[in-house]
Motif scaffolding. Structure first.
Motif, short mmCIF file in Angstrom:
data_model
loop_
_atom_site.label_atom_id
_atom_site.label_comp_id
_atom_site.label_asym_id
_atom_site.label_seq_id
_atom_site.Cartn_x
_atom_site.Cartn_y
_atom_site.Cartn_z
N ASN A 1 -13.87 69.31 13.20
CA ASN A 1 -13.00 70.43 12.61
C ASN A 1 -13.35 70.69 10.91
O ASN A 1 -13.63 71.56 10.50
N PHE A 2 -13.33 69.60 10.25
CA PHE A 2 -13.50 69.58 8.91
C PHE A 2 -15.13 69.93 8.62
O PHE A 2 -15.06 70.60 7.73
N GLY A 3 -16.01 69.45 9.25
CA GLY A 3 -17.16 69.83 9.07
C GLY A 3 -17.70 70.87 9.30
O GLY A 3 -18.53 71.76 8.65
N LEU B 1 -3.71 61.81 6.65
CA LEU B 1 -4.18 60.41 6.07
C LEU B 1 -5.42 60.33 5.63
O LEU B 1 -6.15 59.91 4.80
N LEU B 2 -6.30 61.18 6.64
CA LEU B 2 -7.74 61.22 6.43
C LEU B 2 -8.03 62.30 5.34
O LEU B 2 -8.98 61.94 4.30
N ASP B 3 -7.32 63.40 5.25
CA ASP B 3 -7.33 64.30 4.03
C ASP B 3 -7.13 63.46 2.65
O ASP B 3 -8.15 63.88 1.96
N GLU B 4 -6.16 63.02 2.57
CA GLU B 4 -6.02 62.34 1.44
C GLU B 4 -6.48 60.92 1.38
O GLU B 4 -6.17 60.10 0.22
N PHE C 1 -21.15 69.54 14.75
CA PHE C 1 -20.65 70.69 13.90
C PHE C 1 -21.98 71.24 13.02
O PHE C 1 -21.91 72.31 12.74
N ILE C 2 -22.96 70.27 12.97
CA ILE C 2 -23.92 70.85 11.70
C ILE C 2 -24.97 71.59 12.36
O ILE C 2 -25.63 72.61 11.70
#
Length: 763
Positions: A350-352, A314-317, A401-402
């Protein structure tokens, strides 16, 4: 007295009978006498009627006869036939009986008649042949008839209800008595109750399965149970148990079969349906328990599974409506929002991390980070109702993450700012540029090693200012004010000093031009010099190159002029960022070239000859090997090929021959070839990074000495803890230990002889 015989008949007609009761004759006579006297006397006298001296007696058999009438009327109502008597007459009869204290008997008789009738009704429900729906309709008809009958009966016995019954708190009102009898003799019957409840549950189950059912029948029957006060014990508990089983099984099955958006849509639909059921026919008291049951079985039991199965997709799309529904549904369940928060944070990290850690993505890292930040901001605003918990956790996740890859994000953010502030960046208007810079600052806040950003930003700013490649002074100063607001005045003091130097240099050059005009031989080269304060600007390694005699002469003239005004100062020429405008003649006509100082020296050689080999150019110009190769590449292998390289190829090798291109053509008159100066070399990048680490070591040393000087004696753990509080960049414990050892070696501090973990300051 003549009027007296005429008045008497009229009076006797008035007082003779009332409601079928005979009044004593003495009263009539007394009244007649008074009336006669009043006529004879005068109009000033008033008529006075006194109470009976004795209470009037009921005629014989009056109570029995009246009850017979009332009994007939009640039975007529119960059998739905016409009543012989006038309702007003019946009401009056009840009032008369109550006036003569027959109320207890009357109430008992009425109750008995009603009870007999209700008892007789149970027989119709004993038939086994009735199917569920017909049975429910029969129960409903019986109930509706009973209610209608009791309303009619109560209207006749209203006087009894409002006097005798009201005064006796232990007695139920006529309506309540009717409910009590119906409950006792019909609904409390096991067969009737079980069949009724099972029938209602069957209808609700059918409706849940999509069939159309008689909702008004359900509403009437459930309202009956509620009025009879058996709704909770006989229906609600069983209803909730069945609901629990139904949705538990449905949740398990649909979680396997459906995708998350479809499943959540189904949950939402089910919640709306159950809410509608409460409004339409269930008792309002059931709502909370029913909705809680649906939420628990369809959501509460599957929270983790739903998020693991579908949140990332849902977040990816960027499925805004589905994410909104997820948030709304999870907010309804205890602990739902907390689980959603945890998964939200994990997704961002995870995405970052995939953006930051992969060196192949360095080129687009900052733009991807900005796009990702825009995306999560939009989701928080559109889907999560700007919930503060989601905003704060998003910031924490970005910060986590950064900084997984130390220093590199800070360096790349500085370069991204440089690309936006550089001249030739036509993709944005001033307002858009301001907006982009604001977004970059948000990402900048998450970085721990801000000193790395400062070093690279300072280097790039110096190039923009010195090579004249800054897009806008306003944009530069706006960025500076943002950094100052974010990191304080100390962070930007050197950067501000660079701008001051540029302003002062302009004033110095005005004075120098006037000075040159007064010279006997002003020369044909215009010289512009930027005077830089060494502490403000990046450190440039001095490079020895062979300038032309005219240039050397001009340098000396400027040196004499400047030191004449500012004695005691020392000038050191930095040639790496020097640039020039050269005029050139080709077969096609005249052109002007914007070139670096190194490019200038190479091109000026071709005034002396048409071709030179690499070694000759290197000898004549004195430019360092790698720098010269880059310079020749830009002149012979770029878009504007002023020189021809022989043999052809992208790389410049030893022995390559360079020939002046007399046939050079270009659509522009003024051509810029000095972009090479703006490009960062690997050496520059390494030296900038090393300089940052060197500065960090100095800062750590200074912080250790400052703390030890104040505390005098301190154990290792406390010293490290204090250092972490004071230092503004990330540092490993091992690095701190090395700096402490270095200071012990240099006698700034010493270890305790008995406890090696304790340090003493050495004054």
């Amino acid at each position: 007295m003549a009027a007296e015989p005429q008045k008497k008949p009229h009076l006797s007609a008035l007082v003779g009978h009332t409601n079928g009761l005979t009044k004593p004759a003495s009263l009539a006579a007394a009244a007649g006498a008074r009336a006669g006297g009043a006529a004879a006397a005068a109009t000033s006298k008033k008529l006075v009627i006194k109470n009976f001296r004795e209470r009037p007696k009921l005629p014989d058999n009056y109570t029995q006869d009246t009850w017979q009438k009332l009994d007939e009327a009640v039975r007529a109502i119960q059998s739905s036939t016409s009543i012989k008597y006038n309702l007003e007459e019946l009401y009056q009869a009840v009032e008369n009986l109550c006036s003569y204290k027959v109320s207890p008997t009357l109430y008992k008789q009425l109750r008995q008649v009603c009870e007999d009738h209700v008892k007789a009704q149970i027989l119709q429900f004993r038939e086994d042949s009735l199917d569920s729906l017909l049975f429910l309709k029969k129960v409903n008809k019986c109930w509706q008839d009973h209610c209608r009958q009791m309303i009619m009966i109560r209207s006749i016995f209203l006087f009894l209800d409002r006097t005798y019954v009201l005064q006796n708190s232990l007695l139920p009102s006529i309506w309540d008595m009717g409910l009590e009898l119906f409950r006792k003799h019909i609904i409390s019957d096991k067969l009737v109750q079980n069949k009724t409840i099972d029938g209602i549950l069957l209808l609700i189950e059918r409706e849940r399965n999509g069939e159309t059912v008689d909702r008004s029948l359900l509403r009437s029957l459930l309202s009956m149970l509620s009025d009879l006060q058996v709704y909770k014990e006989s229906f609600e508990q069983k209803f909730l148990e069945e609901t629990n089983c139904l949705y538990a099984a449905e949740g398990q099955r649909l979680m396997q079969e459906r995708e998350v958006p479809e499943y959540l849509h189904h949950v939402n639909k089910r919640l709306e349906e159950e809410g509608d059921r409460v409004i339409t026919y269930l008792d309002h008291s059931t709502q909370k328990l029913l909705i809680a049951c649906v939420e628990k079985q369809l959501l509460g039991e599957h929270l983790t599974a739903i998020l693991q199965k579908g949140l990332d997709n849902l977040l990816d799309e960027n499925r805004i409506s589905d994410l909104t529904q997820t948030y709304q549904l999870f907010s309804r369940v205890k602990g739902g929002q907390q689980i959603l928060l945890q998964n939200w944070s994990e997704y961002i990290k995870n995405f970052g991390t995939t953006i930051v850690v992969n060196p192949e993505k360095d080129k687009d890292m900052v733009q991807e980070l900005l796009d990702f930040k825009d995306k999560v901001d939009h989701i928080i605003e559109a889907c999560f109702q700007k919930n503060e918990k989601f905003i704060n956790l998003m910031k924490e996740s970005f910060e986590t993450f950064i900084n997984k890859r130390p220093n590199k994000p800070a360096e790349l953010i500085a370069k991204h700012v440089d690309s936006k502030l550089r001249a030739g960046n036509k993709e944005a208007t001033d307002e858009e540029l301001e907006r982009i810079l604001d977004k970059i600052m948000i990402i900048f806040r998450f970085i721990h090693g801000k000193d790395v950003f400062e070093a690279f930003y300072k280097k790039d700013l110096a190039k923009r200012l010195l090579v004249g490649k800054s897009a806008s002074v306003d944009a530069e100063k706006s960025m500076l004010s943002k950094l100052k607001h974010e990191c304080g005045a100390a962070f930007t003091s050197k950067l501000e000093g660079m701008f001051k130097d540029m302003e002062l240099s302009k004033d110095v050059m005005i004075q120098f031009k006037q000075y040159m005009q007064n010279q006997s031989d002003p020369g044909n080269i215009d010289l512009t010099v930027n005077i830089l304060t060494m502490g403000y600007w990046p450190t440039y390694t001095p490079v020895e190159i062979h300038l032309t005699p005219e240039m050397v002469k001009l340098q000396e003239v400027f040196k004499t002029f400047y030191l004449g005004k500012h004695s005691g100062r020392k000038l050191q020429w930095q040639t790496t960022l020097g640039h020039a405008v050269l005029k050139a003649e080709f077969k096609e006509g005249k052109k002007e070239f914007h070139v670096s100082l190194f490019q200038t020296l190479v091109l000026l050689m071709f005034n002396e000859g048409d071709e030179f080999i690499f070694e000759e150019i290197k000898m004549a110009t004195g430019v360092e090997d790698n720098e010269l190769r880059r310079t020749l590449q830009s002149l012979a292998c770029g878009k504007a090929r002023v020189l021809i390289k022989n043999p052809k190829g992208k790389d410049v090798e030893d022995g390559d021959k360079f020939i002046f291109n007399g046939d050079f053509k270009h659509k522009l008159f003024r051509i810029k070839i000095n972009q090479i100066q703006m490009k960062e070399t690997v050496e520059e990048q390494v030296s900038t990074t090393e300089r940052v680490f060197q500065d960090r070591q100095y800062q750590i040393d200074a912080a250790i000495v400052r703390i030890m000087k104040m505390r005098k004696t301190l154990c290792h753990n406390l010293l490290v803890s204090e250092l972490y509080n004071q230092l503004k960049f990330p540092v490993k414990p091992g690095d701190l230990k090395k700096r402490i050892e270095s200071l012990i070696d240099r006698d700034y501090m010493e270890r305790d002889k008995d406890n090696p973990n304790q340090y003493h300051y050495v004054a």
